[in-house]
Each structure stands twice: as C-alpha cells, then as structure tokens.
Design a protein around this motif. Structure first.
Motif, short mmCIF file in Angstrom:
data_model
loop_
_atom_site.label_atom_id
_atom_site.label_comp_id
_atom_site.label_asym_id
_atom_site.label_seq_id
_atom_site.Cartn_x
_atom_site.Cartn_y
_atom_site.Cartn_z
N ASN B 34 0.84 -1.19 0.00
CA ASN B 34 0.00 0.00 0.00
C ASN B 34 0.89 1.25 0.00
OD1 ASN B 34 -0.95 2.28 1.68
ND2 ASN B 34 -2.92 1.23 1.50
N ALA B 35 0.58 2.17 -0.92
CA ALA B 35 1.47 3.34 -1.12
C ALA B 35 1.65 4.13 0.18
CB ALA B 35 0.88 4.23 -2.20
N GLU B 36 0.51 4.35 0.89
CA GLU B 36 0.56 5.14 2.13
C GLU B 36 1.44 4.44 3.17
OE1 GLU B 36 -2.78 6.39 5.36
OE2 GLU B 36 -3.47 6.14 3.26
N HIS B 37 1.26 3.10 3.27
CA HIS B 37 2.07 2.33 4.22
C HIS B 37 3.55 2.43 3.86
CE1 HIS B 37 -1.60 -0.48 5.14
NE2 HIS B 37 -1.73 0.73 5.67
N ARG B 38 3.83 2.40 2.57
CA ARG B 38 5.24 2.41 2.17
C ARG B 38 5.89 3.74 2.53
NH1 ARG B 38 6.98 -0.68 -3.22
NH2 ARG B 38 8.91 0.20 -2.41
N VAL B 39 5.11 4.81 2.46
CA VAL B 39 5.66 6.11 2.85
C VAL B 39 6.01 6.09 4.34
CG1 VAL B 39 5.13 8.57 3.18
CG2 VAL B 39 4.45 7.39 1.06
N GLN B 40 5.07 5.57 5.15
CA GLN B 40 5.33 5.53 6.59
C GLN B 40 6.49 4.56 6.89
OE1 GLN B 40 2.15 4.21 9.19
NE2 GLN B 40 3.05 5.20 10.99
N ALA B 41 6.53 3.43 6.15
CA ALA B 41 7.60 2.45 6.37
C ALA B 41 8.96 3.09 6.11
CB ALA B 41 7.39 1.24 5.45
N GLN B 42 9.06 3.87 5.05
CA GLN B 42 10.34 4.51 4.74
C GLN B 42 10.70 5.55 5.80
OE1 GLN B 42 12.69 3.59 2.59
NE2 GLN B 42 11.28 1.86 2.36
N GLU B 43 9.67 6.25 6.31
CA GLU B 43 9.92 7.21 7.38
C GLU B 43 10.46 6.47 8.61
OE1 GLU B 43 7.41 10.85 9.39
OE2 GLU B 43 6.55 8.83 9.52
N LEU B 44 9.80 5.36 8.95
CA LEU B 44 10.22 4.55 10.09
C LEU B 44 11.66 4.08 9.91
CD1 LEU B 44 9.73 2.93 12.68
CD2 LEU B 44 8.68 1.14 11.27
N LEU B 45 11.95 3.53 8.74
CA LEU B 45 13.30 3.00 8.50
C LEU B 45 14.35 4.11 8.59
CD1 LEU B 45 12.48 0.53 5.60
CD2 LEU B 45 13.35 -0.08 7.85
#
Lengths: 331, 331
Positions: B34-45
């Motif tokens: 999910n695009a939104e999840h991937r944005v948050q995932a990259q922020e987290l990483l």
C-alpha cells in the motif's frame, strides 16, 4: 579513402558467394553503432535470417596459460581437415579495436588464418558488455549465412564475458591445465555451472599422466554437483594436446554426441529460442537503464544518492524511489 | 476489527522497547504494498537506520531433506544459550501468506518460537522475487533495530532465491547431507559459488563416518575451484548434528572467525555497501522494466514480438527496438 557504400543486395550476394571482403564489411556494418548503419544491418539480417542457425555454435573459455590460441588453431585445422568451414570470433569487453589487435589475432593463429575455410574476427569493441553481446550474436548469424558450419566463440573470461558467451552458443567448452595437485590453477568456481565439456590441454610429453589425473578430478567434481532430475547432458572432461593433436578427434566426437542428443530431444531449438528471448529482454533492459542513468534529472541527483546509500545514510528503497521519481515513473 | 493505526513514534518506541507485537506490526508495515504504508515504512526506517547493521546476517540454504528447520531450531537454541537474540526470517518467493504457513513456521520450530530471545517470521508474499527481497532486507533492518544480534535468513532454494539471500547476508551457509557415494543428492552446482560454509548435517549414529567423508569431498571441491588471487575467505566444510548438537559450537566459531576476518580487513563494510547499491539498482530496474511491460503500446505488441523471436522470424534486436520505440525511448 572511403570505400563505396554497399547496398543490402551487394552484402547478401557477397555473403552467399563467400566473398571474404564483403563478409568482413558486413560484420563491420553489424558492429557499427551509427544509427543509419544499424538500420541497414537489421535489414540485412532480416534477409539473411533463413540462412542462419546452421552452425555448431561452440563457446571456448580457458584459464590464462591454458593455450587457448594454440588450441583453437589446432582444433580449427582439425575441423577443416574434416571438411568443415570454421569461423573464429572473440568476445573481449576490455578490447579496443586497433590494427594491432587484428594483427594479433591473425598472428597468434597463423596457420588457421591462412586457410580459405577459416575466418578469424577479433572482438568487437562494444563498450558495454551488452553491446559486445549484440554484435557477436549478429556476427554469428552473418557467418552462418556465409556458410560457416562451425563457429568458435572465444571468451577471454573477463568478468561476465563467460556467462555472456555461454548464452549465445550451443555447447560451452572450458580449456584447463593439469594443476599442481590440489589447486587447479584457480579456475573460477562458477565455471562448473557453465561448462558442458572441460578439456585438459597440454596432454603431451611428461604431462600426460598429470592431465589424466586432472581429467578424473573434473569428472568427479561434475558428478559431485550433478543437478537434480534428468539433465539433458552430464558435463564431461577429456584430455587433449594442441601440440600433438591428441584427443582432438575424441573431443569433436563428444561435441557431436552432445549435438545429436540436444537435437533429438528438441533441447537445442528450445535453448536457442530461450537465448533469443533473453537476449531481446537484456537489450531492452540495457537501453532502458541507460535512459534512466542519462536522464538529466537522474544524473543530477545520482552521485549524491549513491553516496548516501554507500554510507548507509539513506535506505536503498528511498534512493530507488527518488531515482524513479526523477525519471518520471515513480509514485 | 481493525487495530488502531500506530504512529511512527509508536513503532520506534515499541521496537526499541523490544515489544514483539509492535515489531510484528512494523514488519507488516514494511511488507505492505500500500502506497501510504510504504511512505510511513520509509519514514520509520529512516529513523531506525542508526540502530541497524549490528547483527550477524547469516543466510541458510539447504537441499531438500537436509533438515533445515530442525537445524535452525537447534542452532537458534544454541545461540540463545550463548546469550544471543535470534531472528529467523524466510525467503520463499512461492509462498502465499496464510494462517497455515505462519502456524507452519511456528510448529516446525516449536522450542525456538517459544523463546523470548527468538523471533520467527515466515516469508513475505512479495509476488516478485524483487518484492520479497525488498521486504526481507528491510525486515532485517527492523529486527536489528529491535536488538536481535543474529539474523538467520532461510531460503527454500527455489529458483533465484539463493542468489537473492546471498546478496543480503554477511555469510552464506549451505546445509547438505552425506550422499550415497558419488552423487551428493543433486546439490546445485552453482552453490559452490555462493557458499562460505557448507555444513554436512545429520552427523549422528551410524551416519557420522559418511558425513565426514562428505565433508572431505566438499573441502576438496572447494580447493579444486578456489578462485584466483587472494580471496578474503576460503570456503570451509564442517559436519554437525541438529539432533545431538554435535558441531554446532565449531560451526559458530567458524562463523565468528569469518566475521572477524571480514571485519578486520574492511571487507564487511565494503560488502554491505555494494549490496545496498546493487539492491537500489535492482529495485530501479524492476520498476522500470515493469513500467515497460505494462506500457499500453508495449503490451499491445509484446506477445506478437515474442512469438516472432521465439520462432526466429524476427531478430532479437529488431524486436527489442520495436519494444523501445513503443515505450517511447527508441530510435
């Protein structure tokens, strides 16, 4: 002094008529990166297509000092003696075409290069490995159309050139030496993956026993790592001597056995079809990735992004997404 | 019933606090397409990045029947006994996540999964190999941030998954069995290229001698195909028993020797930097080639072009140029 440009018909006629000069110029056309030349080259190849595919395509690799040139000369002379017409091509991504290197190939195979039934062509200078690959693959087709029924493609074994050559031939031969006991002169481990036949060269004089020992070791290694299931062909190891000619006939018999086997069970057609399709996709891939790298937005940001990935201050995913956005296909 | 969405701070706090539930959800976030999840995932990483890289990243492959699960359970328990915290990840491009397969991974490592010092995660379902690769690489980072100092990445050895895993770990371990004499149960020949350590498992009972013979054969094969020049590490073969625990300590000592060696000479940093850069480019490559294939003009012509290449009625070059023109970057 510029030579008059040949029409596609001139090329076709010359190639079918075994005109060596025109064959050479046709290969030069195929090797050209000039857009106009490439259009004519593709037209030429389209006409030649029905006459292609008839040759034994044999890849030859070897460790340094294995005596590749001497072997190819002796093997080529042997094949001509058997009534074959032999083309020798080379793949050397590091090569830069000079009179020297052409001369080099001729002089290192003096006998062979003097034969009417032989045609020796040095490596194209393709810059990229993909470029060399395209040129060599198309040169194979041109040589087949010119009636050469054996095409030997020599690889210098630099970097990925062995994988590249293995993917454009029907059978892959690796030339080795008998090693000092344990270590077989540092042949790449991955070579086992590619080799259909290993030939232990220099089986002459006092060295005959050592080569037999090495041959047995390779046979053993092949058995150790035989792939699961029924492989179409179990790799074999033989001994030979480019000096005395010993074993060249057995080697050719083995290559013909391999040919008969993969022809009878349809593996050859399958292999060549898969090779062509992979080749098509790799050309698309190369061109697209080149377009990415040379995209102004990308090249503007690239060195910075790469540095951040190398130092670990940016995740590879974030950097990849930045590149894709810059190229205009990212989220 | 949908769980309340966690903020990036919630994730960071939970991960640093070794909260297993939040760790699991963070990995689910990283695995999401999910695009939104991937944005948050990259922020987290990006926030976790400083806490990553601390683990022994160990790839484990094995032939069918080599007893991989039993070995990982025994080895994991051994490591926990040594005071380590062990994360076990799997790479199986063919897997489709189901309650079953999660349950599967837990039950096939019952002891280990019950330990506080262990975290077991089944393979992500990435569709593409590239997708699985991204998710697993980022999951490694999350596990490192959560304080796991040993990450075992298991590959099922399907297709290219071994190469993929070898390119995301520091050391690659291949689990084998003693074979019936000649043929070592058809281990892939290419595995020699990847393996840093081969462990001959099931060295117990009547089988101890056979495993010792196999170990010697692998050591021999490694010597036969030792790469030229000074390699940072010469692959080694050992025996072990997941059943009795025999050899697990020697195996760990060997892995620590390997670690010390590649750390002291800077090879580890270099290796990881190269891995990240290759990973970045492979993600760009995957995305761009996907954009090519899904381009309307291309997909309209593709099946026809592929058929012509397969049958040899068009040259691969002509077909590639047609695809590139359709995509809009061709001549």
């Amino acid at each position: 002094m510029k030579r008059p440009r040949l029409t596609t018909d001139d090329y076709i006629e010359g190639i079918r008529g075994h005109d060596r000069a025109i064959l050479g110029r046709a290969i030069t056309l195929v090797e050209s990166n000039n857009a106009e030349h490439r259009v004519q080259a593709q037209e030429l190849l389209r006409f030649l297509l029905p006459d292609t595919g008839g040759a034994h395509r044999i890849g030859i690799s070897g460790v340094p000092g294995a005596g590749k040139s001497t072997f190819i000369e002796a093997f080529g002379m042997f094949l001509i003696g058997q009534g074959h017409r032999v083309a020798v091509l080379a793949v050397d991504p590091s090569s830069t075409r000079t009179k020297g290197s052409i001369l080099g190939d001729k002089t290192r195979m003096e006998q062979l290069s003097a034969m009417d039934e032989a045609f020796i062509r040095p490596s194209p200078t393709g810059g990229s490995l993909g470029g060399v690959g395209r040129k060599t693959r198309e040169t194979i087709m041109v040589c087949e159309a010119a009636g050469f029924d054996v095409v030997l493609v020599e690889t210098v074994g630099v970097g990925q050139s062995e994988t590249l050559v293995a993917d454009m031939v029907d059978v892959f031969l690796v030339l080795v030496l008998s090693g000092a006991g344990d270590e077989l002169q540092g042949i790449k481990r991955g070579i086992l993956e590619l080799a259909d036949i290993v030939a232990v060269n220099k089986a002459d004089g006092d060295n005959i026993n050592a080569t037999e020992v090495a041959r047995a070791e390779y046979e053993r290694a092949f058995q150790l790592f035989r792939p699961p299931g029924h492989a179409p062909w179990d790799p074999r190891a033989v001994v030979c001597s480019a000096l005395t000619g010993l074993g060249l006939d057995d080697l050719w018999t083995l290559i013909e056995d391999h040919r008969r086997m993969i022809t009878s069970n349809g593996a050859l057609d399958e292999k060549r079809s898969r090779q062509r399709l992979r080749w098509m996709w790799s050309m698309v891939d190369d061109a697209v990735m080149e377009a990415v790298r040379s995209h102004p937005e990308v090249s503007f940001r690239l060195s910075g992004l790469q540095a951040e990935v190398l130092t670990g201050t940016t995740t590879a995913t974030a950097a990849a997404e930045a590149i894709l956005r810059a190229f205009g296909i990212g989220r």
